[in-house]
Design a protein around this motif. Structure first.
Motif, PDB file in Angstrom:
ATOM      1  N   PHE A 184      42.259  40.070  83.470  1.00 49.41           N
ATOM      2  CA  PHE A 184      42.210  39.489  82.128  1.00 49.41           C
ATOM      3  C   PHE A 184      43.600  39.019  81.710  1.00 49.41           C
ATOM      4  CE2 PHE A 184      42.004  39.664  77.438  1.00 49.41           C
ATOM      5  CZ  PHE A 184      40.953  38.774  77.246  1.00 49.41           C
ATOM      6  N   ARG A 185      44.632  39.707  82.172  1.00 47.56           N
ATOM      7  CA  ARG A 185      46.002  39.282  81.870  1.00 47.56           C
ATOM      8  C   ARG A 185      46.274  37.903  82.459  1.00 47.56           C
ATOM      9  NH1 ARG A 185      50.109  41.845  79.684  1.00 47.56           N
ATOM     10  NH2 ARG A 185      48.875  43.768  79.681  1.00 47.56           N
ATOM     11  N   ARG A 186      45.806  37.673  83.662  1.00 45.94           N
ATOM     12  CA  ARG A 186      45.966  36.340  84.282  1.00 45.94           C
ATOM     13  C   ARG A 186      45.182  35.300  83.482  1.00 45.94           C
ATOM     14  NH1 ARG A 186      45.678  33.995  89.539  1.00 45.94           N
ATOM     15  NH2 ARG A 186      45.559  31.733  89.237  1.00 45.94           N
ATOM     16  N   TRP A 187      43.962  35.650  83.089  1.00 41.52           N
ATOM     17  CA  TRP A 187      43.153  34.705  82.303  1.00 41.52           C
ATOM     18  C   TRP A 187      43.867  34.369  80.993  1.00 41.52           C
ATOM     19  CZ3 TRP A 187      41.229  34.631  77.413  1.00 41.52           C
ATOM     20  CH2 TRP A 187      40.324  33.609  77.119  1.00 41.52           C
ATOM     21  N   ALA A 188      44.378  35.377  80.301  1.00 42.56           N
ATOM     22  CA  ALA A 188      45.033  35.148  79.014  1.00 42.56           C
ATOM     23  C   ALA A 188      46.268  34.262  79.180  1.00 42.56           C
ATOM     24  CB  ALA A 188      45.409  36.481  78.383  1.00 42.56           C
ATOM     25  N   ALA A 189      47.051  34.500  80.231  1.00 39.46           N
ATOM     26  CA  ALA A 189      48.239  33.674  80.464  1.00 39.46           C
ATOM     27  C   ALA A 189      47.855  32.228  80.735  1.00 39.46           C
ATOM     28  CB  ALA A 189      49.047  34.245  81.630  1.00 39.46           C
ATOM     29  N   ASP A 190      46.791  32.027  81.506  1.00 36.33           N
ATOM     30  CA  ASP A 190      46.367  30.671  81.858  1.00 36.33           C
ATOM     31  C   ASP A 190      45.752  29.931  80.672  1.00 36.33           C
ATOM     32  OD1 ASP A 190      47.238  31.135  84.410  1.00 36.33           O
ATOM     33  OD2 ASP A 190      45.241  31.489  85.253  1.00 36.33           O
ATOM     34  N   HIS A 191      45.285  30.670  79.670  1.00 35.77           N
ATOM     35  CA  HIS A 191      44.623  30.041  78.504  1.00 35.77           C
ATOM     36  C   HIS A 191      45.403  30.246  77.207  1.00 35.77           C
ATOM     37  CE1 HIS A 191      41.399  30.342  81.493  1.00 35.77           C
ATOM     38  NE2 HIS A 191      40.833  29.334  80.869  1.00 35.77           N
ATOM     39  N   ALA A 192      46.670  30.585  77.331  1.00 38.47           N
ATOM     40  CA  ALA A 192      47.461  30.914  76.147  1.00 38.47           C
ATOM     41  C   ALA A 192      47.508  29.759  75.142  1.00 38.47           C
ATOM     42  CB  ALA A 192      48.884  31.311  76.555  1.00 38.47           C
ATOM     43  N   THR A 193      47.549  28.534  75.623  1.00 32.40           N
ATOM     44  CA  THR A 193      47.657  27.406  74.688  1.00 32.40           C
ATOM     45  C   THR A 193      46.463  27.340  73.740  1.00 32.40           C
ATOM     46  OG1 THR A 193      46.637  25.941  76.350  1.00 32.40           O
ATOM     47  CG2 THR A 193      49.043  25.990  76.236  1.00 32.40           C
ATOM     48  N   ALA A 194      45.307  27.843  74.157  1.00 29.81           N
ATOM     49  CA  ALA A 194      44.123  27.812  73.298  1.00 29.81           C
ATOM     50  C   ALA A 194      44.237  28.774  72.125  1.00 29.81           C
ATOM     51  CB  ALA A 194      42.875  28.152  74.117  1.00 29.81           C
ATOM     52  N   PHE A 195      45.186  29.714  72.200  1.00 27.87           N
ATOM     53  CA  PHE A 195      45.373  30.698  71.136  1.00 27.87           C
ATOM     54  C   PHE A 195      46.576  30.368  70.252  1.00 27.87           C
ATOM     55  CE2 PHE A 195      43.031  32.908  74.449  1.00 27.87           C
ATOM     56  CZ  PHE A 195      42.042  33.570  73.726  1.00 27.87           C
ATOM     57  N   ARG A 196      47.304  29.306  70.613  1.00 26.53           N
ATOM     58  CA  ARG A 196      48.486  28.943  69.830  1.00 26.53           C
ATOM     59  C   ARG A 196      48.118  27.959  68.730  1.00 26.53           C
ATOM     60  NH1 ARG A 196      51.414  29.059  75.128  1.00 26.53           N
ATOM     61  NH2 ARG A 196      52.665  30.957  75.047  1.00 26.53           N
ATOM     62  N   ARG A 197      48.904  27.971  67.657  1.00 25.01           N
ATOM     63  CA  ARG A 197      48.663  27.064  66.545  1.00 25.01           C
ATOM     64  C   ARG A 197      48.809  25.621  66.997  1.00 25.01           C
ATOM     65  NH1 ARG A 197      52.433  30.688  63.247  1.00 25.01           N
ATOM     66  NH2 ARG A 197      51.048  32.150  62.208  1.00 25.01           N
ATOM     67  N   GLU A 230      14.435  30.480  99.041  1.00 25.31           N
ATOM     68  CA  GLU A 230      15.660  31.194  99.365  1.00 25.31           C
ATOM     69  C   GLU A 230      16.440  31.312  98.059  1.00 25.31           C
ATOM     70  OE1 GLU A 230      17.900  29.321 102.415  1.00 25.31           O
ATOM     71  OE2 GLU A 230      16.198  29.131 103.788  1.00 25.31           O
ATOM     72  N   SER A 231      16.699  32.509  97.625  1.00 29.16           N
ATOM     73  CA  SER A 231      17.322  32.662  96.314  1.00 29.16           C
ATOM     74  C   SER A 231      18.439  33.692  96.335  1.00 29.16           C
ATOM     75  CB  SER A 231      16.280  33.057  95.269  1.00 29.16           C
ATOM     76  OG  SER A 231      15.727  34.324  95.564  1.00 29.16           O
ATOM     77  N   THR A 232      19.386  33.478  95.439  1.00 28.90           N
ATOM     78  CA  THR A 232      20.473  34.412  95.190  1.00 28.90           C
ATOM     79  C   THR A 232      20.599  34.553  93.684  1.00 28.90           C
ATOM     80  OG1 THR A 232      21.622  33.590  97.150  1.00 28.90           O
ATOM     81  CG2 THR A 232      22.908  34.911  95.597  1.00 28.90           C
ATOM     82  N   VAL A 233      20.778  35.771  93.215  1.00 36.22           N
ATOM     83  CA  VAL A 233      20.960  36.020  91.783  1.00 36.22           C
ATOM     84  C   VAL A 233      22.388  36.487  91.562  1.00 36.22           C
ATOM     85  CG1 VAL A 233      20.186  37.325  89.767  1.00 36.22           C
ATOM     86  CG2 VAL A 233      18.529  36.641  91.525  1.00 36.22           C
ATOM     87  N   ILE A 234      23.084  35.823  90.647  1.00 35.59           N
ATOM     88  CA  ILE A 234      24.420  36.282  90.287  1.00 35.59           C
ATOM     89  C   ILE A 234      24.389  36.717  88.824  1.00 35.59           C
ATOM     90  CG2 ILE A 234      25.615  34.937  92.029  1.00 35.59           C
ATOM     91  CD1 ILE A 234      26.417  32.954  89.918  1.00 35.59           C
ATOM     92  N   ARG A 235      25.043  37.855  88.570  1.00 30.86           N
ATOM     93  CA  ARG A 235      24.953  38.510  87.259  1.00 30.86           C
ATOM     94  C   ARG A 235      26.358  38.809  86.724  1.00 30.86           C
ATOM     95  NH1 ARG A 235      19.645  40.295  87.130  1.00 30.86           N
ATOM     96  NH2 ARG A 235      18.634  40.649  89.139  1.00 30.86           N
ATOM     97  N   PRO A 236      26.980  37.834  86.072  1.00 31.54           N
ATOM     98  CA  PRO A 236      28.281  38.147  85.484  1.00 31.54           C
ATOM     99  C   PRO A 236      28.130  39.083  84.301  1.00 31.54           C
ATOM    100  CG  PRO A 236      27.592  35.921  84.888  1.00 31.54           C
ATOM    101  CD  PRO A 236      26.585  36.431  85.884  1.00 31.54           C
ATOM    102  N   GLY A 237      29.095  39.988  84.166  1.00 34.13           N
ATOM    103  CA  GLY A 237      29.138  40.828  82.978  1.00 34.13           C
ATOM    104  C   GLY A 237      29.749  40.041  81.827  1.00 34.13           C
ATOM    105  N   MET A 238      30.611  40.661  81.060  1.00 32.47           N
ATOM    106  CA  MET A 238      31.244  39.981  79.940  1.00 32.47           C
ATOM    107  C   MET A 238      32.214  38.922  80.457  1.00 32.47           C
ATOM    108  SD  MET A 238      31.107  39.922  76.664  1.00 32.47           S
ATOM    109  CE  MET A 238      30.494  41.523  76.119  1.00 32.47           C
ATOM    110  N   LEU A 239      32.029  37.675  80.022  1.00 31.54           N
ATOM    111  CA  LEU A 239      32.908  36.599  80.447  1.00 31.54           C
ATOM    112  C   LEU A 239      34.225  36.650  79.680  1.00 31.54           C
ATOM    113  CD1 LEU A 239      30.380  33.623  80.601  1.00 31.54           C
ATOM    114  CD2 LEU A 239      31.397  34.825  82.547  1.00 31.54           C
ATOM    115  N   ALA A 240      35.323  36.435  80.385  1.00 34.07           N
ATOM    116  CA  ALA A 240      36.628  36.420  79.730  1.00 34.07           C
ATOM    117  C   ALA A 240      36.689  35.343  78.651  1.00 34.07           C
ATOM    118  CB  ALA A 240      37.724  36.196  80.773  1.00 34.07           C
ATOM    119  N   SER A 241      36.014  34.231  78.885  1.00 32.89           N
ATOM    120  CA  SER A 241      36.087  33.110  77.942  1.00 32.89           C
ATOM    121  C   SER A 241      35.427  33.406  76.605  1.00 32.89           C
ATOM    122  CB  SER A 241      35.456  31.860  78.555  1.00 32.89           C
ATOM    123  OG  SER A 241      34.081  32.077  78.818  1.00 32.89           O
TER     124      SER A 241
END
Length: 282
Positions: free
Chosen positions: A269-282, A127-138
């Motif tokens: 992507f706007r939600r992703w960027a807001a949630d990960h903003a600290t990773a882009f700060r000095r 029994e199988s399922t294939v999931i195919r994400p496109g470009m990851l936000a990360s």
């Protein structure tokens, strides 16, 4: 449920999703030292996809496996054979290599590997399922975070190329749901974010999340090859350049799979960027 690639970008999030659903979880990792990052209550097993017999203890008594292939292809057949002998269901993290869009139709060694593993799984009757994400936000973290933290311009090729970044958390939620919920056998899901954005626009979204301007400067493909030398395989660099080139002037491929499966809209992507903003700060 056994999660391979348990300390990776997607696997680690799948574990959280399964625990939230009250599903008993096993984690497979090649490096026991990384097990300390896993939540309490997870059964941790050490195993390596290049040593198929090392998977047996983790597979024994498992009902389903989330398979993330992180090894050369030579042991794929032996690993899939072991899965078929000991578990009922497998959810495979693949890529959208069958998707009718120029971005996904470029020569891609990883897509070739994924297609081969899909054929192996199909031949077993699992029994199988294939999931195919496109470009990851990360991907933005690896690509742009270092220069943004340094206060520099983002220099990148094909700024006009459009993609639909999908939030890693949505990919993990779909993977977990298809592991523990019936009704997904034989399904093949392409996962995308909800909107088509150029690469330059994605940088602008990150700038908005940080509340400051970030300059975007176009880089030539040859420059990109030079700066990527030694940090990424040349085949992967060529694949990305070909995909981005093909995507210029083409709206990104969009699907409703995330919403269809989870019953909630995919994160922007706007939600992703807001949630990960600290990773882009000095």
């Amino acid at each position: 449920m056994l999660v391979t690639g348990a300390t990776g970008r997607i696997g680690r999030l799948v574990i959280d999703q399964l625990l939230d659903a009250g599903v008993p979880v096993r984690a497979l990792t090649r490096r026991p030292g990384r097990a300390a990052t896993l939540p309490a209550g997870v059964e941790v097993y050490t195993g390596d996809l290049t040593v198929p017999e090392s998977l047996d203890p983790a597979l024994r008594g498992a009902g389903a496996v989330f398979l993330v292939w992180t090894a050369p292809p030579r042991t794929a057949a032996a690993v899939v054979e072991r899965l078929a002998a000991q578990v009922r269901r497998v959810v495979f993290l693949s890529s959208p290599h069958q998707t009718p869009h120029p971005f996904f139709r470029q020569p891609n060694p990883m897509a070739t590997l994924h297609a081969g593993i899909e054929r192996l799984i199909a031949a077993t009757g699992l029994e199988s399922t294939v999931i195919r994400p496109g470009m990851l936000a990360s991907n933005a973290l690896a690509w742009w975070a270092p220069v943004i933290r340094a206060g520099e311009a983002v220099r990148w090729p094909y700024g006009a190329a459009e993609t639909a970044p999908v939030d890693d958390r949505d990919v993990a939620a779909v993977a977990a749901r298809t592991l523990w919920q019936d009704g997904h056998t034989g399904a093949d899901y392409v996962l995308t974010g909800p909107e088509s954005l150029t690469q330059a626009a994605q940088v602008a979204v990150i700038a908005d999340a940080l509340g400051r301007r970030i300059a975007f400067e176009e880089m030539t493909p040859n420059e990109f090859r030079r700066v990527s030398a030694g940090t990424a395989p040349s085949a992967a660099v060529d694949m990305l350049l070909a995909a981005w080139s093909a995507a210029v002037g083409q709206p990104a491929y969009l699907t409703t799979a995330v919403a269809d499966i989870l019953g909630t809209a995919p994160r922007t992507f706007r939600r992703w960027a807001a949630d990960h903003a600290t990773a882009f700060r000095r």
